[in-house]
Every structure is written in C-alpha cells, then in structure tokens.
Design a protein around this motif. Structure first.
Motif, mmCIF file in Angstrom:
data_model
loop_
_atom_site.group_PDB
_atom_site.id
_atom_site.type_symbol
_atom_site.label_atom_id
_atom_site.label_comp_id
_atom_site.label_asym_id
_atom_site.label_seq_id
_atom_site.Cartn_x
_atom_site.Cartn_y
_atom_site.Cartn_z
ATOM 1 N N UNK A 209 0.829 -1.206 -0.099
ATOM 2 C CA UNK A 209 0.045 0.091 -0.022
ATOM 3 C C UNK A 209 0.913 1.218 0.115
ATOM 4 N N UNK A 210 1.934 1.309 0.816
ATOM 5 C CA UNK A 210 2.828 2.455 0.643
ATOM 6 C C UNK A 210 3.243 2.443 -0.629
ATOM 7 N N UNK A 211 3.737 1.419 -1.327
ATOM 8 C CA UNK A 211 4.194 1.755 -2.632
ATOM 9 C C UNK A 211 3.263 2.060 -3.748
ATOM 10 N N UNK A 212 1.823 1.676 -3.372
ATOM 11 C CA UNK A 212 0.739 2.188 -4.212
ATOM 12 C C UNK A 212 0.658 3.707 -4.069
ATOM 13 N N UNK A 213 0.967 4.387 -3.004
ATOM 14 C CA UNK A 213 0.622 5.566 -2.562
ATOM 15 C C UNK A 213 1.811 6.394 -3.349
ATOM 16 N N UNK A 214 2.986 5.808 -3.441
ATOM 17 C CA UNK A 214 4.147 6.408 -4.124
ATOM 18 C C UNK A 214 4.333 6.309 -5.533
ATOM 19 N N UNK A 215 3.448 5.571 -6.083
ATOM 20 C CA UNK A 215 3.186 5.465 -7.725
ATOM 21 C C UNK A 215 4.025 4.187 -8.189
ATOM 22 N N UNK A 216 4.203 3.090 -7.142
ATOM 23 C CA UNK A 216 4.920 1.939 -7.646
ATOM 24 C C UNK A 216 3.903 0.998 -7.836
ATOM 25 N N UNK A 217 4.252 -0.273 -8.442
ATOM 26 C CA UNK A 217 3.570 -1.661 -8.484
ATOM 27 C C UNK A 217 4.599 -2.714 -8.030
ATOM 28 N N UNK A 236 11.437 -14.117 5.823
ATOM 29 C CA UNK A 236 11.882 -12.771 5.199
ATOM 30 C C UNK A 236 11.490 -12.665 3.774
ATOM 31 N N UNK A 237 11.606 -11.505 3.045
ATOM 32 C CA UNK A 237 11.477 -11.187 1.894
ATOM 33 C C UNK A 237 12.118 -10.246 0.953
ATOM 34 N N UNK A 238 12.252 -10.386 -0.346
ATOM 35 C CA UNK A 238 12.896 -9.460 -1.063
ATOM 36 C C UNK A 238 11.698 -8.942 -2.095
ATOM 37 N N UNK A 239 11.208 -7.536 -1.962
ATOM 38 C CA UNK A 239 10.301 -7.198 -2.539
ATOM 39 C C UNK A 239 10.724 -6.386 -3.728
ATOM 40 N N UNK A 240 10.425 -6.417 -5.070
ATOM 41 C CA UNK A 240 10.636 -5.436 -6.147
ATOM 42 C C UNK A 240 9.467 -4.593 -6.541
ATOM 43 N N UNK A 241 9.562 -3.262 -6.499
ATOM 44 C CA UNK A 241 8.451 -2.462 -7.019
ATOM 45 C C UNK A 241 8.965 -1.642 -8.251
#
Length: 245
Positions: A209-217, A236-241
């Motif tokens: 959701x933070x990513x979406x607010x900043x224009x990321x997918x 843990x995770x590695x997330x790529x936006x």
C-alpha cells in the motif's frame, strides 16, 4: 520510546565484525548479482549505505553506486575503504535527503526501513525513492516478516537468537507496531555489552500500500535473493517495486 543513537562511532567501528556473517559470499553473492541485474546498466542509489557492505561489491561489479546515510560515523568507516569519487554519499535521512541525478535502481536492505519509526516516515521513504528513479525504475527492499507468532498471549518479549557470546531479545509494543531489539554480547567475565535499536515493523501487504501511494507497482516478491518462492512460512522477503509512470 526514547533510545540513544545506536549508530555511534563505537558501534560503527565494530559494525563489520558484529555482522561478519552478512559479508559471507553465500549471503552477498546472490544479492549483488540480483541488484546488478535489476540496475540494467544504469546507476544505483542505496538508502542507508552504512559501511558499504553491499555498495562496494556492487560497484566492483560495474554498477555506479551513490549512497544516502544518516550516520556520519558509518560514513567514516566507509571512507576507510573507498573515497567519495568512487562511491559518493549524501549525509541525510533516507526519507527526505536528495542525491543528484536519476537512477534505474534504488535499494534498501537488511530490514533498514524499520529504522523509520512511523508509518508517515516509511511512506515518505517510498516517495523519496520514486523521486530519484527514472521512469520504469525499481525500488527493492529486503525485510523480515514480523514474527509475532512466537509471542504467547500476554507476553511482549521473545528471544530471537541464542549463540555462544550473544543473545538477541526483541520486546514488542503491539499497540504502536514497534519493536526494540536488544543485542547482548559477552565474554567470560561478568560484564555484558548491550546495543538496543528501535524499529517499526511492517507487514508485506502494508508495504504494498505504501508503494501504491508513491506510484509503484509490486513486480516480484521472493523469499530470498536467489528467488525462492515467498510463502506463509517465509521469515523474510525481497520485494521489487517498479515505478508505474
């Protein structure tokens, strides 16, 4: 929650030794390979560059790296390894500081976004990453999954590590989504050294959701840098936006 700055000169000088396992080729190799591939021949910006654990081998792989770092003590340690012409560093907060130019990749590893102690600051970090990226650029985060399943009802503390000479203990403030990590290191005498650091833990879906607010997918989420599937049991995770614009 008020703690003294854990990233002082004493801690910075010992940092590489305290986290020596994180410099192992088995840890750094897949991370650096993945980041270099994501940079795609462009420039990379590391938020919270620290002593250069990731930036230096990434630079050696041919990726131009710039850093942002709040702790001048950590920068001093980095400067003992490489000069400013090799890896420029801007002193400042990763949620607000600006580096010159545009980048194809911004990355933030080793749970460091949790050093920002409010949701507002963490959202600002995403927006700051977006401001630095070229169109279609990527923001990559490495982060642990909050391990609240270890907490029995009514208990607010859990031991996360128990090794010779070291005990790690987390204390949780569930109401405010905060955790303080207590690192006890000791030898053969009766004295122990304590380092404490405060964090705001974040769930993967909250990051999205933070990513979406900043224009990321969200482009990809894996359990590690080698691309293992992310599951309900992943720690843990590695997330790529990817920047949508």
């Amino acid at each position: 929650m008020t703690l003294s700055d854990p990233w002082d000169s004493e801690t910075a000088k010992a940092y590489d030794k305290l986290d020596a396992a994180m410099f192992a080729p088995a840890v750094l190799g897949p991370m650096v390979d993945r980041l270099a591939a994501l940079a795609g021949g462009g420039r990379a910006l590391e938020f919270a560059i620290g002593t250069g654990r990731v930036a230096i081998p990434l630079h050696e792989k041919g990726v131009p790296v710039t850093g942002i770092e709040l702790s001048t003590a950590m920068i001093d340690e980095l400067r003992g390894k490489v000069d400013d012409a090799t890896i420029p560093v801007i002193v400042g907060d990763m949620a607000t500081a600006s580096a010159p130019g545009r980048f194809s990749l911004v990355y933030l590893v080793y749970n460091t976004i949790t050093n920002l102690l409010s949701q507002r600051e963490q959202v600002a970090c995403f927006r700051n990453a977006a401001r630095h990226l070229e169109a279609g650029g990527r923001f990559v985060l490495e982060l642990g999954v909050p391990d609240l399943r270890k907490l029995p009802p009514g208990q607010t503390a859990v031991v996360f590590a128990d090794q010779p000479g070291y005990i790690g203990l987390d204390t949780y403030d569930l109401l405010n989504q905060r955790v303080v990590s207590h690192h006890f290191r000791f030898g053969d005498d009766r004295q122990a050294n304590l380092l404490r650091s405060a964090h705001r833990y974040v769930w993967p879906t909250e990051l999205d959701l933070m990513a979406e607010l900043a224009g990321f997918e969200l482009e990809e989420r894996s359990a590690d840098w080698a691309g293992a599937p992310f599951t309900a049991e992943s720690g843990s995770h590695v997330s790529i936006y990817r920047l949508a614009r």
